[in-house]
Design a protein around this motif. Sequence first.
Motif, short mmCIF file in Angstrom:
data_model
loop_
_atom_site.label_atom_id
_atom_site.label_comp_id
_atom_site.label_asym_id
_atom_site.label_seq_id
_atom_site.Cartn_x
_atom_site.Cartn_y
_atom_site.Cartn_z
N UNK A 180 35.62 73.13 62.73
CA UNK A 180 35.86 71.91 61.96
C UNK A 180 34.54 71.39 61.44
N UNK A 181 34.56 70.91 60.20
CA UNK A 181 33.36 70.31 59.61
C UNK A 181 33.59 68.86 59.22
N UNK A 182 34.83 68.39 59.33
CA UNK A 182 35.18 67.01 59.02
C UNK A 182 35.76 66.35 60.27
N UNK A 183 35.76 65.01 60.33
CA UNK A 183 36.34 64.31 61.48
C UNK A 183 37.79 64.73 61.73
N UNK A 184 38.19 64.70 62.99
CA UNK A 184 39.51 65.19 63.36
C UNK A 184 40.29 64.15 64.16
N UNK A 185 41.59 64.37 64.18
CA UNK A 185 42.49 63.72 65.12
C UNK A 185 42.95 64.80 66.08
N UNK A 186 42.91 64.53 67.38
CA UNK A 186 43.24 65.51 68.41
C UNK A 186 44.54 65.11 69.09
N UNK A 187 45.52 66.00 69.04
CA UNK A 187 46.80 65.74 69.69
C UNK A 187 47.04 66.80 70.77
N UNK A 188 47.13 66.34 72.01
CA UNK A 188 47.29 67.25 73.15
C UNK A 188 48.65 67.04 73.80
N UNK A 189 49.51 68.02 73.65
CA UNK A 189 50.79 68.05 74.35
C UNK A 189 50.56 68.81 75.64
N UNK A 190 50.83 68.18 76.76
CA UNK A 190 50.52 68.79 78.05
C UNK A 190 51.30 70.08 78.29
N UNK A 191 52.43 70.28 77.59
CA UNK A 191 53.13 71.55 77.80
C UNK A 191 52.45 72.72 77.09
N UNK A 192 51.31 72.46 76.44
CA UNK A 192 50.47 73.57 75.97
C UNK A 192 50.00 74.40 77.15
N UNK A 193 49.83 73.74 78.30
CA UNK A 193 49.40 74.43 79.51
C UNK A 193 50.54 75.23 80.11
N UNK A 194 50.20 76.32 80.74
CA UNK A 194 51.20 77.06 81.49
C UNK A 194 51.75 76.16 82.60
N UNK A 195 53.05 76.24 82.89
CA UNK A 195 53.62 75.38 83.93
C UNK A 195 52.95 75.54 85.29
N UNK A 196 52.27 76.66 85.53
CA UNK A 196 51.54 76.83 86.78
C UNK A 196 50.44 75.79 86.93
N UNK A 197 49.89 75.33 85.81
CA UNK A 197 48.81 74.34 85.82
C UNK A 197 49.34 72.92 85.63
N UNK A 198 50.47 72.78 84.94
CA UNK A 198 51.01 71.45 84.63
C UNK A 198 52.53 71.51 84.67
N UNK A 199 53.11 71.43 85.86
CA UNK A 199 54.58 71.50 85.97
C UNK A 199 55.28 70.25 85.48
N UNK A 200 54.55 69.13 85.37
CA UNK A 200 55.17 67.85 85.05
C UNK A 200 55.42 67.64 83.58
N UNK A 201 56.21 68.49 82.99
CA UNK A 201 56.60 68.36 81.58
C UNK A 201 58.10 68.64 81.47
N UNK A 202 58.71 68.13 80.42
CA UNK A 202 60.15 68.32 80.25
C UNK A 202 60.50 69.73 79.81
N UNK A 203 59.62 70.31 78.99
CA UNK A 203 59.89 71.64 78.43
C UNK A 203 58.85 72.62 78.97
N UNK A 204 59.15 73.22 80.11
CA UNK A 204 58.22 74.14 80.76
C UNK A 204 58.29 75.50 80.06
#
Length: 263
Positions: A180-204
């Motif tokens: 990236x060369x311009x300012x950004x907005x960062x959106x992190x959905x926790x289910x990006x992580x494998x459920x082994x690392x973050x089980x606390x999501x609705x859509x594992x």
Amino acid sequence: MDKKIALQGILYDEKSSFLRGTAKAPPQIRAAYHSSSANYFAENGLEADPSVFEDKGDFKPTDYFEIERITASNLEGKQQIISLGGDHSVTYPVLKAIHSVYGQVEILHIDAHGDLYDSFDGDPHSHACPFARIMEDELASRLVQIGIRTLNTHQREQAAKYGVEITEMKDFDLHRLPLFTSPVYLSVDIDALDPAFAPGVSHQEPGGLSTRDLLHIIQAVQVPILGADIVEYNPDRDSNKRTAMVCAKIFREILSAMISNRS
């Protein structure tokens, strides 16, 4: 930008499919952030303690588009902001408020899902649709997605329509991250992580990023971060608050990146 970073919690999961519960997340993320089992330091040595942000509190919107008004108020002009969700539908009204201040931004979206449906279950503002609305309204000049592993035919067509740059999880390579060369907005959905690392999501969704992968992606951003969100943590599905601690870690690293990358 010498103002403190604004923090807001959005207690909202009315646009969720499958399960509710993400509206309970913001207080749990705060509690994990303040836990005496850890400290406030980010990995670059910066102390991301409460003095670096102004906590505006948690908000329970009475209607979906009130989220835009809440965010606009908390931005107070040109101020960086982090939003704790809540389901991913909150990103669209938050971006509308960001756009009113900064104009078009580039977006780094980290997720298992593309969230590009034109409509889902008859709702164009479902948590499965925010990035279709964002691109449709031209709120972003660029949308980069990492970690995606659930694309169907419709979402692939939507991605092509809006020129979305997608790194699917099957093609993920830490040594080939988008630049990236311009300012950004960062959106992190926790289910990006494998459920082994973050089980606390609705859509594992198995086969995802590790926590270390996600931290590396955030730490690799070298441009100003105007705003960010952490969404889709569902405390009802968590195990021993493990996912809450992951969210708190991500929160500290985003705070650090926001401060370190200021222009």
